[in-house]
Motif scaffolding. Structure first.
Motif, mmCIF file in Angstrom:
data_model
loop_
_atom_site.group_PDB
_atom_site.id
_atom_site.type_symbol
_atom_site.label_atom_id
_atom_site.label_comp_id
_atom_site.label_asym_id
_atom_site.label_seq_id
_atom_site.Cartn_x
_atom_site.Cartn_y
_atom_site.Cartn_z
ATOM 1 N N TYR A 91 -14.068 -3.340 4.936
ATOM 2 C CA TYR A 91 -13.379 -4.369 4.169
ATOM 3 C C TYR A 91 -12.125 -4.746 4.935
ATOM 4 O O TYR A 91 -11.227 -3.906 5.098
ATOM 5 N N ARG A 98 -3.529 4.244 -9.958
ATOM 6 C CA ARG A 98 -2.765 5.486 -9.700
ATOM 7 C C ARG A 98 -2.209 6.098 -10.987
ATOM 8 O O ARG A 98 -1.936 7.284 -11.042
ATOM 9 N N ASP A 140 -4.199 4.555 -5.202
ATOM 10 C CA ASP A 140 -4.840 3.234 -5.253
ATOM 11 C C ASP A 140 -4.454 2.354 -4.072
ATOM 12 O O ASP A 140 -4.455 1.127 -4.176
ATOM 13 N N SER A 141 -4.144 2.977 -2.950
ATOM 14 C CA SER A 141 -3.635 2.227 -1.793
ATOM 15 C C SER A 141 -4.581 1.182 -1.239
ATOM 16 O O SER A 141 -4.139 0.216 -0.637
ATOM 17 N N THR A 142 -5.877 1.384 -1.379
ATOM 18 C CA THR A 142 -6.795 0.425 -0.762
ATOM 19 C C THR A 142 -7.294 -0.627 -1.738
ATOM 20 O O THR A 142 -8.079 -1.500 -1.361
ATOM 21 N N THR A 143 -6.848 -0.544 -2.981
ATOM 22 C CA THR A 143 -7.230 -1.549 -3.973
ATOM 23 C C THR A 143 -6.895 -2.937 -3.447
ATOM 24 O O THR A 143 -5.753 -3.207 -3.090
ATOM 25 N N SER A 144 -7.894 -3.826 -3.425
ATOM 26 C CA SER A 144 -7.642 -5.123 -2.810
ATOM 27 C C SER A 144 -7.155 -6.174 -3.786
ATOM 28 O O SER A 144 -6.507 -7.124 -3.395
ATOM 29 N N PHE A 145 -7.428 -6.026 -5.070
ATOM 30 C CA PHE A 145 -7.033 -7.061 -6.027
ATOM 31 C C PHE A 145 -5.785 -6.600 -6.802
ATOM 32 O O PHE A 145 -4.672 -6.818 -6.348
ATOM 33 N N ARG A 146 -5.943 -5.919 -7.904
ATOM 34 C CA ARG A 146 -4.791 -5.529 -8.703
ATOM 35 C C ARG A 146 -4.654 -4.012 -8.730
ATOM 36 O O ARG A 146 -5.485 -3.316 -9.302
ATOM 37 N N PRO A 147 -3.607 -3.456 -8.152
ATOM 38 C CA PRO A 147 -3.432 -1.993 -8.159
ATOM 39 C C PRO A 147 -2.989 -1.502 -9.536
ATOM 40 O O PRO A 147 -2.774 -2.289 -10.450
ATOM 41 N N SER A 203 0.799 -1.239 0.000
ATOM 42 C CA SER A 203 0.000 0.000 0.000
ATOM 43 C C SER A 203 0.822 1.275 0.000
ATOM 44 O O SER A 203 0.349 2.310 -0.451
ATOM 45 N N THR A 234 -10.329 -4.866 -11.452
ATOM 46 C CA THR A 234 -11.235 -5.986 -11.251
ATOM 47 C C THR A 234 -12.243 -6.032 -12.386
ATOM 48 O O THR A 234 -13.374 -5.585 -12.247
ATOM 49 N N PHE A 239 -5.281 -3.625 3.083
ATOM 50 C CA PHE A 239 -4.672 -2.586 2.259
ATOM 51 C C PHE A 239 -5.130 -1.217 2.738
ATOM 52 O O PHE A 239 -6.278 -1.044 3.129
ATOM 53 N N GLY A 240 -4.250 -0.284 2.708
ATOM 54 C CA GLY A 240 -4.613 1.068 3.081
ATOM 55 C C GLY A 240 -4.465 1.342 4.569
ATOM 56 O O GLY A 240 -4.724 2.448 5.022
ATOM 57 N N ARG A 251 2.673 -7.016 -3.748
ATOM 58 C CA ARG A 251 1.699 -7.838 -3.027
ATOM 59 C C ARG A 251 1.586 -9.241 -3.625
ATOM 60 O O ARG A 251 1.204 -10.175 -2.947
ATOM 61 N N PHE A 252 1.881 -9.356 -4.927
ATOM 62 C CA PHE A 252 1.735 -10.656 -5.585
ATOM 63 C C PHE A 252 3.008 -11.506 -5.489
ATOM 64 O O PHE A 252 3.056 -12.615 -6.017
#
Lengths: 288, 288, 288, 288, 288, 288
Positions: free
Chosen positions: B141, B39, B29-36, A30, B227, A78-79, A39-40
Motif C-alpha cells: 500500500y 489505538r 494505528d500508525s499505518t491506518t490510511s483513512f481515519r486513525p 504516523s 473505514t 503511513f507507517g 493528517r487532516f
C-alpha cells in the motif's frame, strides 16, 4: 466547456511560474504518540478557507495580491516516516531550487525535518525559528529517532548549537529543558526575547526556516490539536510575532499540528486559516 | 492498607497462572490510511466495560466463572510497524508457550500479523478464520508491505493457499477480490458457508487463529471505526457466527478496529465489549 | 512543473468531452425548515471519497472504467431560491444538450426542481422516480411555493398525473398522502411495486429523472440528514432498487440531503459515497 | 396582545378538562449508574417535536384529532429519589382521579415507580407490560433499594407474581434472569408471546400500566440512551407491539431513558418523538 | 510473569506507606442540578494523564520525585448523597490518621463535604480556601440540604464564621452573596486579597482544607464542566494562586467538577491534569 | 387544575402590559453563507437559561425585579428574506407603538434590518451602535441585497452617514473597510472610542438601536457561531461596553448569531444567556 473542480487555499491562485510562495501539504501523523488527526489539517484548511476573507485588516493587504501557488498534498506512506520525510524533502528541494519559498502545511511536526533537510542543503548556515508548546528535543521516543517528539533534536543534529531559536515552549521532559538551556536559544512560555533574536538575525541576513507548531497558541484559541497545553499565547500575540519574524530573511516555513476533527466547533481550523493568511501576506510583502 | 488502582476488562480477574485465556492490548494505528483512532480501542473497552453485565443471556453463562487474565496494553512505538509487530509476537509467543489462549485487542488490523506469526510458529498447520469488511489482501500500500490493508496477504505469505477463510468481505480493490478467489476460502458479504468451513476444520481438529475486524458489523451497529462500510452483518449474526467458530479448535484470537472517538454515543464501544464478553465465554467453555 | 490541487469524487477523472455522466453540486439549503446543513453534502462526498474503493463487489465493476466528469459545485445565492434554481437548470441544460447525463449532488431537495425543469424541456414525456422518506407534496410551506417540502408538487405542476412514481414515503401531512393517492404512483414505506413500475416504463422506453433523497434510508444507516425518519429501507435494499431503476432509460439523476455535520461518525457521508459509486456504475453500464 | 411562549409536544393542544390523555415529564436521573442525561429527555422531545408531522401514515390518523394535554415537567429534587417518586405519584394520582390517562415522560426508569404506585392505588389488580433491554429486577444496587436497576423489582413488591409481563429483555445479572423466570411473565430478546399475553389480558379486561424503556430498541435506531444494548428490536417492531398493547385496557403509560445529549445526530430524539406520537394516537383511539 | 493492568495518574507510583499524598476519586454527581457528568472526572484524568509530561517547567520539578499514591475511585451509591458522603469521609479519615494528605478528585462539589468532615474532626480549627465560580452557599436546593449548591453552606455549619475564604465567585443567588458578605472571607470575581489571606493563615499556621472547583477557570480554558460561567480566571492565574496557597499548611485538598464528556476536544481534561500535577508538586514540596 | 407548559427566558415573567422590555425571537438563517444554525439561537437561550442565576453580581441587581415579557419566536418563512423582514418589522413596530423596548433574539444578523426599519419609522433620527466581528457593509452578496453580509449597508441606506457606530470589526473585504472609513463611525478591533461616542450621543439624547452580533466575542469565549473570527473581545470587555451603551437612550436592541449546535460544550449558549441577562438588567435600570 466545464472545468474540473480545483480546490486551493482561498486567494492562492497564481500559476506556479508566477508564484513567489508555494504551498504543499504533508498529511502525515504516523508518529503522533497521543491523539492523531493532524493528517487532516492541510485539506481542512483548504476546505474551510472559503469562509475566510482574503483581506487582512491587520496588515491592510489582500491575499489575492500576493503570488501564491497551492500545489496540493503529497501522497505519503503511513507507517514509514523515513519515506515520508524523503518525499517532503524532495518537494521542498524542487521549490527552493526554483527560487521560491516552500510553505509546508502539516501534519504532525515531524514533517518539518524533511523541509529543513532541503533548506539546509541550499543554506548551510540556516537558522530555525521555532514556535511551539513542546520542546521536541528528545533524542528518541520509545526507541524511535524519527518521532514528532524528537524533530527539533534531529534538526539540531543537522545544524548544531546556536542555530535554533525556541519560543513559547511550556512542556517537555526535564532532560529536554536542560538540553535546550545548553544548546538552543531558548525562550520558554512566551515571545520574550524574540525582538532581540530577530534583530540579530537581520543584521547577519541569516537564512531562516520558520516552523510554527500551532499548539503554541493557547488551547482556548486552538483546541483542535493532538496535545493541547494550557498556558499558551493569544492569537494577537502570535500574529504580532510572526510579522516580526517575516521582517527577516525567511527562506522556508511551515504550519503544523491542526487536528481538525478534535474541534467540532471549527474554531481551530478557522484560526489556522487566518494564521496562514497573515503569514502568506507577511512573507510575500517581504520578498516582492 | 489501600490498594493501587487496577483496571481490567470487567470480570477478567483470574491470576495469570490460573487463567486459560489472556487478554493483551496493542494500541497501534500508525499505518491506518483513512481515519486513525483504533489505538484507543483496548483502553476504551476496558474503561467502558464497567457498564456491562458479566452474565450472557445468550449463552446463559457468566464471565466471572471463566478464567481470564487481563495483562493490559503493550507500549508500542508509533511510526515503526516492524518493531510493533515484534513486540506483539513476543507477547503472544509467551502466552502460547504457557499453554494459554492469547486474545489480542487492537488497534488497527496490522497487529494481527504479530499474533499470527507467534501462532504459526507453534502450529505450522494453522488456519485463519477472518471476519472483516475489507479483504486486506493488497501486496503493498503506497509502497509499504506492512500496512493494515495488506495484513491478510502477509498472513498468506506465511501460510499459503487454502488456510485462510474469509467472511463478510464487501470492500477492496478488484485485484484483491481476484486474489481471494484464487487463494483463499472466500465468502463475500455474509456468513454463508461458515457452518461448512467449521465442520471441515473440526474434523481435522485444525488449529485456528480467529481474527475479527469489528467493521464486519454494519455501521449502524458499529459506527466507531476508521473505514465504515455499509451493508454489514448484524450484531446477532456476529454472535451466532463467533459461537460457531468457537466450537472448533481456536488457539488464538483478536478483536480489532474499534476507534472509540469516532462514535460519541458510545454505542460502538459498548457493542465491542459485548462481543468480547461473548467471545471469552464461548472460548472458555470450549477449553475448560 | 507542479500542478494545482484538483479535487473530484474518487475515480471520476474523465475529461468533459469523453464523459457520459457529469457530476455537479448544488450546495444550497436555504429553504430547509428543520435542521440545515445539506449545503455541505457535495463537498463532503468529494472530500471523503478518498476513503472509498472504486471497485464495486456488488456489480463487479470499477468506477475508474466509467466515463464520469466532476464539474464541481455551483456558486449559489443563499436566500434566493428562484435564482438558485435558475443556475441549476442552466447547468443541467448544458449537460443535457451535450448529450450527457447530469447527476446532481444536493443540497436540500428543492434543487431537484432546477434539474427537472431542464430535463422536462428536453423530454416533455419525462417521468420521475422518487425515493424519499417525505412526500414533498405540499402546495406551499408557510407561504412559500419554492420549498424543499413542496418540490415534488412543483414537479407535478410541470408533469401532471401519472408521471411521478414515489417510493418509501413515510412522513407527511394527511393532505399530502391524500394528494399522492389521487395524483401520483404512490408506494409508501418501501419498494413494493418498483419492479412493476420499472417494467412498464422500460416497455415505453420512457425518459426518467431519478431523484434519491437519501433520507429514504433508515436513520440507523444514514443519521446525517436534516429530518431523519425512523422506519426506512436498508442500504442493500436501496442498492438493489437503484440498480433496478438504472435498467430503464434514466436521463438525469440526483442524490440529496446529506448533511454531514449532523453525523460526526462519518458513517452517513461514507454511505452516500457508496450509493453514488453504485449509481454511477449502474448508470454508465446502461449507457455505454 | 402578545401571548407568552407556550411549548408543548406538537399537536397536544387540548385543554386539561377536554383531554383524555395528559403528558407530564419527570426530568430525573439521579440513580443512573452508568451515563446520566435522561433528565433532558422530556424537554428535548417537546423541543424537537416541531420537526415531526402530526399525521401517522401507520395508523392513518392525526395527533391533532386526539385529546392530549401537555402539563410540562415536574420540578424534582436531584439526589432525593423518595421525594421525586412522591411528587410523581402525586401528579399521576391527580390525573387518574380526574379520569384521564397519565402518560409520563422520563427521565430514568425509576420514575415509573411513582406512576405505578398511583395506578396500583386506583387499580389494585393492575398489570404491567414492560418493554426494556434490562430486567431491572435487582433487589438493591450498591445498597440502594430505589435505583433504576431495581424499579421492576419494586413494582413486583407492590403487585406480586404473575402481574408483570416483560419483553425484549437482553441484559441483567444471572440472579435477575432467574428471578424473572420464577416470578414474572418473562420474554427475553423480542416480542414473542406478546400477542398471547395481550389476548389473555383483554379477556380479563385487566387494567394495564404500560412502561416502555426506549432502550428496548436496537442502539442502531436509538443510540441516545445511558446503557445501549446491542441486539434490540427495530422501530417497526416496536410500533407494531405498542399498537397491540393499546388494544387492551391501558390506564397509564410512560416512555423512558432518552438521553438526548448522547446522540448528537438527533436521531434518537426524533425516534422517541415518533414513538410518542404513535403511542398517543393508539391510546386515544382506544379510549375515545 | 505478566502483571495485571494498573492505572494511576501519571507519575503517582509511590507505595501507600511511602507516600505523603494520597489520591482518591469520588465519581459522584447525583445532586447536580444542571448538566451531570462530573462522575467521569477522576477516571478521565487518570486515563488521559498519559498525554502529560511529569515535569513542571513552572516549578522546575518532576512529579516522579514526589511521593504520591493513587488509591483509585470509591464505589459510591448514586441517588444516596448521605451514604456517599459517609464513604468519602471514611476514606479521607483513614488517610489523615495515617499522617498523609488526602487529595480528592470529584465528582460534583458536594463530595468536598465528606472530606471536610474528616479534616474538621482531626483539625477543629480548620480553615477552607475555596476557589469556585459559584458561592455554593444556599441553605437548601429544592428542599435538599445535601446538594452541590449548598456544600459550602454545610461546611459553614461545621466551621462557622471567619473560617471560609472564597475566591473567584461570580454566580449565585442574591441571598448567597449577602450571606457571603456577612459570614465568609469573600472575594468575588478574582484572586484579589489571596496574598493577604494566605499570609495571615501562615502566621497562625492554620490547618487548611483547599477545595478547587475547576469552574473557577474561564470556560474558554475549561469548557468541560456542568455549569460554565463566563468571566473566570486564566490557567496561569490559577497556577500562581494555587502555588501561593500551598505555601501555607494545607492538610487536605480536592479538585472538582470536570465533566469530560461535555468537552469533546479533550482540552478540559488536559487542563485538569495539569492543574493536578502542579498542585501535587506544590503540596509535596511543602511537606517533604 | 394543571397548567400548560410555558417556556420563557428565565426571570422574564412580567405580563405584556406591565412590561418595559419585550423579547421576541427570529429563528431565521436562510442567507447565512458559511455555516447555518443561528435559527436555533433563541430557543436554545430560552431552554438553557434555567441553568442561569437571575442575579447579576456585576450590577448587583436581579432580573426578576425587571419588567420583561417574552413573546416567543416568530414563525418565519425560510427561503424568503423579504417576508421574514416584514414579519419582524411588524412585531417590532407593535412593541414600539406600545411604548416598550423590543429586544430581538436572532437568528442571523439580517434580522436586525426588520427591527431597524420599525425603529427608524418611529425615530427618524435613529443611531445604531453595532458590535460585530464583521463589517456587514457589502452592497450585495452573490447578487443578493438582503444578506447577512449586507445588513449594515442596508441600514446605512435607511439612515445615511454618521448614524452608524461600529466597534470590534476585524473581518471584511477591503471595500467594506474603505466604505466604513468613509461613511460610518468606525472602530476596528476593539471598543476604543466607545466612551466618547456614547457621551456625544447622550448629550444629543439620540435614540439608539443597539445591535450585538455575538461573534464580536473572541471564539475562545463564544465558539458557537457561524463564522468565528479569532482576535475578539473578552466577555468582561463586552459586559462593560454594553453597560456603557445602556446609559444612553436605547430604544431597541438585538442579540444575534448564536448557533448552538456548533458548540457541543454549551459554553456559547451559556455565555449568550449571561449577556442577555446583563443587557436586560442594564436596559431596564435605565428606563424604569
Amino acid at each position: 466547456m466545464l472545468q474540473p473542480n480545483i480546490e486551493t487555499f482561498i486567494g492562492c491562485e497564481a500559476s506556479y511560474s508566477d508564484s513567489r510562495i508555494v504551498l504543499y501539504g504533508a498529511p502525515f501523523d504516523s508518529t503522533t504518540s497521543f491523539r492523531p488527526g493532524a493528517r487532516f489539517g492541510p485539506s481542512a484548511m483548504r476546505h474551510e478557507s472559503f469562509g475566510l476573507e482574503t483581506y487582512s485588516p491587520y496588515q491592510d493587504l489582500d491575499l489575492t495580491e500576493c503570488a501564491v501557488f497551492d500545489s496540493g498534498d503529497l501522497e505519503l506512506c503511513f507507517g514509514n516516516p523515513e519515506q515520508a520525510l524523503h518525499d517532503i524533502e524532495s518537494r521542498a528541494g524542487k521549490i527552493l531550487r526554483d527560487g521560491k519559498i516552500p510553505l509546508l502545511l502539516g501534519g504532525e511536526h515531524l514533517v518539518t525535518l524533511g523541509a529543513v533537510r532541503a533548506a539546509a542543503k541550499k543554506y548551510p548556515n540556516l537558522h530555525i525559528i521555532h514556535f511551539d508548546a513542546h520542546a521536541d528535543l528528545r533524542d528518541h521516543y520509545l526507541g524511535a529517532k524519527l518521532s514528532h517528539a524528537c524533530v527539533i533534536r534531529r534538526c539540531w543534529d543537522l545544524l548544531g548549537d546556536g542555530r535554533i531559536h525556541q519560543f513559547v515552549i511550556r512542556s517537555g521532559e526535564q532532560e529536554e529543558f536542560q538540553f535546550a538551556k545548553a544548546h538552543t536559544d531558548f525562550h520558554p512560555f512566551d515571545f520574550e526575547g524574540l525582538e532581540h533574536t530577530i534583530s540579530v538575525l537581520r543584521k547577519q541576513n541569516a537564512p531562516i526556516y520558520f516552523t510554527i507548531d500551532l499548539d503554541c497558541l493557547d488551547p482556548s484559541v486552538f483546541p483542535g490539536t493532538g496535545t493541547p497545553e494550557a498556558g499558551g499565547v493569544s492569537f494577537l500575540q502570535l500574529l504580532k510575532a510572526l510579522r516580526m519574524v517575516c521582517t527577516a530573511n525567511v527562506v522556508g516555513a511551515d504550519l503544523n499540528e491542526l487536528a481538525p476533527s478534535l474541534d467540532h466547533s471549527g474554531v481551530s481550523t478557522a484560526a489556522a486559516c487566518k494564521v496562514l493568511r497573515e503569514l502568506l501576506i507577511a512573507l510575500d510583502t517581504k520578498v516582492k
